[in-house]
Design an enzyme around this catalytic site. Structure first.
Site, PDB file in Angstrom:
ATOM      1  N   ASP A 189       2.352  -3.779   2.977  1.00 48.84           N
ATOM      2  CA  ASP A 189       1.483  -3.907   1.807  1.00 48.84           C
ATOM      3  C   ASP A 189       2.145  -3.440   0.515  1.00 48.84           C
ATOM      4  OD1 ASP A 189       1.518  -1.267   2.683  1.00 48.84           O
ATOM      5  OD2 ASP A 189      -0.609  -1.183   3.149  1.00 48.84           O
ATOM      6  N   ASP A 229     -10.467   5.920   7.295  1.00 53.94           N
ATOM      7  CA  ASP A 229     -11.548   4.981   7.595  1.00 53.94           C
ATOM      8  C   ASP A 229     -11.105   3.936   8.631  1.00 53.94           C
ATOM      9  OD1 ASP A 229      -9.762   3.524   6.097  1.00 53.94           O
ATOM     10  OD2 ASP A 229     -11.172   3.028   4.486  1.00 53.94           O
ATOM     11  N   HIS A 235      -8.354   2.077   8.354  1.00 52.59           N
ATOM     12  CA  HIS A 235      -7.598   0.944   7.822  1.00 52.59           C
ATOM     13  C   HIS A 235      -6.166   0.938   8.358  1.00 52.59           C
ATOM     14  CE1 HIS A 235      -6.541   3.634   4.176  1.00 52.59           C
ATOM     15  NE2 HIS A 235      -5.389   3.363   4.739  1.00 52.59           N
ATOM     16  N   GLU A 241      -9.176  -2.830   5.006  1.00 48.84           N
ATOM     17  CA  GLU A 241     -10.245  -1.833   4.965  1.00 48.84           C
ATOM     18  C   GLU A 241     -11.389  -2.279   5.869  1.00 48.84           C
ATOM     19  OE1 GLU A 241      -9.909   0.885   3.327  1.00 48.84           O
ATOM     20  OE2 GLU A 241      -8.873   0.579   1.421  1.00 48.84           O
TER      21      GLU A 241
HETATM   22  C1  F6R Z   1       0.935   2.181   4.233  1.00 48.42           C
HETATM   23  C2  F6R Z   1      -0.333   1.697   4.744  1.00 48.42           C
HETATM   24  C3  F6R Z   1      -1.520   2.597   4.992  1.00 48.42           C
HETATM   25  C4  F6R Z   1      -1.162   3.968   5.570  1.00 48.42           C
HETATM   26  C5  F6R Z   1      -2.415   4.810   5.787  1.00 48.42           C
HETATM   27  C6  F6R Z   1      -2.089   6.211   6.278  1.00 48.42           C
HETATM   28  O1  F6R Z   1       1.833   1.109   4.043  1.00 48.42           O
HETATM   29  O2  F6R Z   1      -0.435   0.540   4.961  1.00 48.42           O
HETATM   30  O3  F6R Z   1      -2.389   1.929   5.877  1.00 48.42           O
HETATM   31  O4  F6R Z   1      -0.482   3.785   6.769  1.00 48.42           O
HETATM   32  O5  F6R Z   1      -3.134   4.893   4.591  1.00 48.42           O
HETATM   33  O6  F6R Z   1      -1.349   6.882   5.297  1.00 48.42           O
HETATM   34  P1  F6R Z   1      -0.694   8.317   5.548  1.00 48.42           P
HETATM   35  O7  F6R Z   1       0.410   8.125   6.536  1.00 48.42           O
HETATM   36  O8  F6R Z   1      -0.172   8.738   4.197  1.00 48.42           O
HETATM   37  O9  F6R Z   1      -1.786   9.184   6.058  1.00 48.42           O
END
Ligand code: F6R
Length: 245
Positions: A70, A139, A141, A146
């Site tokens: 992303d 959540d 995701h 989401e």
């Molecule tokens: C990052 C991404 C997000 C993260 C998620 C967890 O490219 O796609 O889905 O993997 O928000 O983030 P952290 O590892 O910072 O808790």
């Protein structure tokens, strides 16, 4: 329903090492593989370990390709909070990968549909993702998919939830600077990967890890779809697995 492999580690550093072992094995077996990569805090110990092993001559990324999950809408690759910048500074600048063979959705695109379509096509042209790395949001995701009413298949634009913007504001000067939209691989893109590796660390992830892998499969918990993927490994620390025995 498939069996999800869960590897329990004492610390985030150990998560990084155990995860790096999967890359060592994959690169040996398939030196020209396509890696699906992620940003965020959780993969950092893994990226540090990959850099270390590459510097030690144990890993060779010269033929590897990568596609990131992303990117924020509106941020250029030079913006310090863009995911392109994150990948360059945390991994690509320190390993022998050819950056021309690394793709991240273009945050500045003027034609969203064409950019998203081209992203899917590139992944296909490169033979499909061999190993997709994922973190998990509070959540549920994955990427920026989401919670919502349906699983969205392909790379697309998403509005970011307030919870996600709040969680990510620590990297920006203020919440107003956190983009309100992003581009992300879809659930279908992720599910097409041959193997999936999800990393999770910290007590704050314990509940969502349990919900995702032991609760009902629903688009309200996007990561729960992984229960239907035939080859998922979860590498997590004790804290993130504290609600699972
Ligand atoms: C990052 C991404 C997000 C993260 C998620 C967890 O490219 O796609 O889905 O993997 O928000 O983030 P952290 O590892 O910072 O808790």
């Amino acid at each position: 329903m498939h069996h999800v492999k869960i590897i329990r580690c004492a610390t985030p550093e150990e998560v990084g090492k155990r995860a790096a072992d999967m890359y060592t094995a994959l690169l040996q077996e398939k030196p020209a593989c396509l890696l699906g990569l992620a940003t965020g805090s959780t993969p950092l110990p893994l990226y540090r370990e990959l850099v270390k092993r590459c510097e030690a001559g144990e890993l060779d990324f010269s033929r590897v390709r990568s596609a990131n999950l992303d990117e924020y809408k509106g941020l250029s690759g030079d913006h310090p909070q863009s995911y392109r910048y994150f990948m360059n500074t945390n991994l690509f600048d320190h390993i022998n990968i050819d950056k021309a063979r690394t793709i991240v959705p273009d945050g500045l695109t003027s034609d969203v549909e064409a950019m998203c379509e081209a992203y899917e096509e590139k992944i296909e042209e490169w033979g499909g993702i061999d190993l997709q790395l994922l973190g998990i949001g509070h959540d549920g995701h994955i990427g920026f998919n989401e919670p919502c009413d349906t699983f969205v298949g392909k790379t697309h634009e998403v509005e970011l939830e307030e919870l996600t913007r709040e969680a990510n504001k620590r990297f920006f000067n203020s919440i107003d600077e956190v983009p309100t939209a992003a581009y992300t691989m879809g659930i279908g893109t992720v599910m097409s990967a041959r193997k999936v590796l999800l990393v999770a660390t910290g007590k704050d992830k314990a509940e969502i890890v349990k919900k995702s892998f032991f609760g009902p499969v629903t688009p309200m918990v996007p990561a729960s779809i992984l229960q239907f993927h035939p080859d998922v490994t979860v590498i997590a620390d004790e804290a993130a697995l504290s609600l699972i025995d």
